[in-house]
Design an enzyme around this catalytic site. Structure first.
Site, PDB file in Angstrom:
ATOM      1  N   SER A 155      44.103  38.132  49.339  1.00 24.79           N
ATOM      2  CA  SER A 155      42.655  38.264  49.506  1.00 24.79           C
ATOM      3  C   SER A 155      42.133  37.229  50.484  1.00 24.79           C
ATOM      4  O   SER A 155      42.686  36.127  50.606  1.00 24.79           O
ATOM      5  CB  SER A 155      41.971  38.069  48.148  1.00 24.79           C
ATOM      6  OG  SER A 155      40.582  37.887  48.307  1.00 24.79           O
ATOM      7  N   TYR A 201      40.143  33.541  40.713  1.00 26.59           N
ATOM      8  CA  TYR A 201      40.671  34.721  41.406  1.00 26.59           C
ATOM      9  C   TYR A 201      41.417  34.306  42.670  1.00 26.59           C
ATOM     10  O   TYR A 201      42.552  34.717  42.917  1.00 26.59           O
ATOM     11  CB  TYR A 201      39.525  35.681  41.756  1.00 26.59           C
ATOM     12  CG  TYR A 201      39.934  36.830  42.636  1.00 26.59           C
ATOM     13  CD1 TYR A 201      40.816  37.808  42.172  1.00 26.59           C
ATOM     14  CD2 TYR A 201      39.461  36.939  43.946  1.00 26.59           C
ATOM     15  CE1 TYR A 201      41.204  38.863  42.993  1.00 26.59           C
ATOM     16  CE2 TYR A 201      39.844  37.986  44.765  1.00 26.59           C
ATOM     17  CZ  TYR A 201      40.715  38.944  44.279  1.00 26.59           C
ATOM     18  OH  TYR A 201      41.111  39.979  45.090  1.00 26.59           O
TER      19      TYR A 201
END
Length: 341
Positions: free
Chosen positions: A136, A161
């Site tokens: 990501s 995350y």
């Protein structure tokens, strides 16, 4: 430019096959005549009806096999690799979302760390030609230098995350080093499009409009220093992945990481105005969101901006769908999908 073209004779294992990117990738590969084994736990992080709608487009295909299960179940993953012996594995299963990771950290460790570990272990014992996995843009944290390049320092994540995604890159590198597993991590930049994720801002804004509610914009109303995002249309993401599938990394440690972003960041307010226009076109009437402004949320970053030079060098591709074109396709789909329900 020397890269291998796509090979339809392979078997592909795609985790997160009912998810946004996993669905489109599965659909593309099936359309190319590939055998696809899809794994997904259909969790309720967002509307499961949308996940089943995606699956219903895949399941009629004889080349598609669906397994409902969780990648954190090691026995299931090992059994699936043993039975289907995939040539290529694409791990798109993950608990997504920055803000949700502050409220529910357990599920991120379970899916993103333990789940990915199970995938790597399976690749170790049932060798594959290529393991591709979702990283990501969040790994760049609050980096001020733009555009973000793959060689940038990424040891200061600002959300759990992001930490799990950085961990995935480290784990994949280690397994490539120890067991010669060719692995490629993909740092996605704000992916959007039809049948997208309802937890993403553009989708949530549209939901709020139809519910007659104001949208929340987390930039303190500061238009001079507005949030920037590198919005990347789903078709561009899929094209980039498909080109990489047959081109595993070479060298002593067979591990690479690529940005997949639009290389053209937009101010959040410009993106919102473009979405209003797209919905106006889809509905045949003017759409204006009611807006409220709030401080930036913990874990959010002020800007994302991808350098796509490495991807272009590797497979001759860079994303280039404009937000006008991409958001119009989303708006048309949204109006059609929710009017039918």
């Amino acid at each position: 430019m020397n890269y291998k073209t796509f090979d339809p004779s392979k078997t592909y294992l795609i985790t997160g096959a009912a998810g946004f990117i996993g669905f489109y990738l599965s659909k593309k590969l099936i359309g190319q005549g590939c055998r696809v084994i899809g794994v997904d736990n259909i969790n309720d992080y967002y509307d499961v009806n949308l996940k089943y709608t995606r699956l219903n487009q895949l399941e009629p295909h004889e080349k598609f096999t669906f397994i409902k299960g969780d990648i954190s179940n090691k026995e299931l993953i090992m059994g699936t690799f043993e039975k289907y012996k995939p040539n290529v594995v694409v791990n798109m299963a993950a608990q997504a979302g920055v803000r949700y990771s502050i409220e529910n950290p357990d599920v991120y460790i379970q899916s993103n760390i333990i789940g990915f570990y199970n995938i790597l272990e399976a690749c170790r014992y049932y060798p594959v030609e290529h393991c591709v996995y979702a990283s990501s843009s969040s790994v760049y944290g609050a980096n001020k230098k733009v555009p973000f390049e793959e060689s940038d320092f990424v040891d200061n994540p600002v959300s759990l995350y992001a930490s799990t995604k950085k961990s995935n890159e480290l784990m994949a590198h280690t397994y490539s080093h120890l067991y010669k597993i060719p692995a490629t991590g993909l740092r996605f930049f704000t992916v959007y499009g039809p049948m997208g994720r309802p937890d993403m801002a553009y989708f949530g804004f549209t939901d709020k409009y139809f519910a007659g509610e104001p949208i929340k914009i987390f930039n303190n109303g500061d238009f001079e220093n507005d949030l920037y995002r590198d919005f990347t249309y789903i078709d561009d993401i899929i094209e980039g992945i498909v080109r990489l599938l047959s081109n595993p990394p070479e060298g002593e440690v067979q591990h690479s990481v690529y940005n997949i972003g639009n290389n053209s960041p937009e101010k959040l307010m410009v993106f919102i105005e473009t979405l209003e226009k797209a919905l106006s076109n889809a509905l045949g009437k003017e759409v204006l969101f009611e807006k409220t402004f709030e401080p930036i949320k913990p874990g959010d970053v002020p800007a994302t901006f991808a350098s796509t030079d490495l991807l272009q060098k590797a497979v001759g591709f860079k994303p280039e769908t404009s937000i006008e074109k991409g958001l119009q396709k989303f708006a048309d789909w949204y109006v059609d999908y929710y009017e039918q329900r």
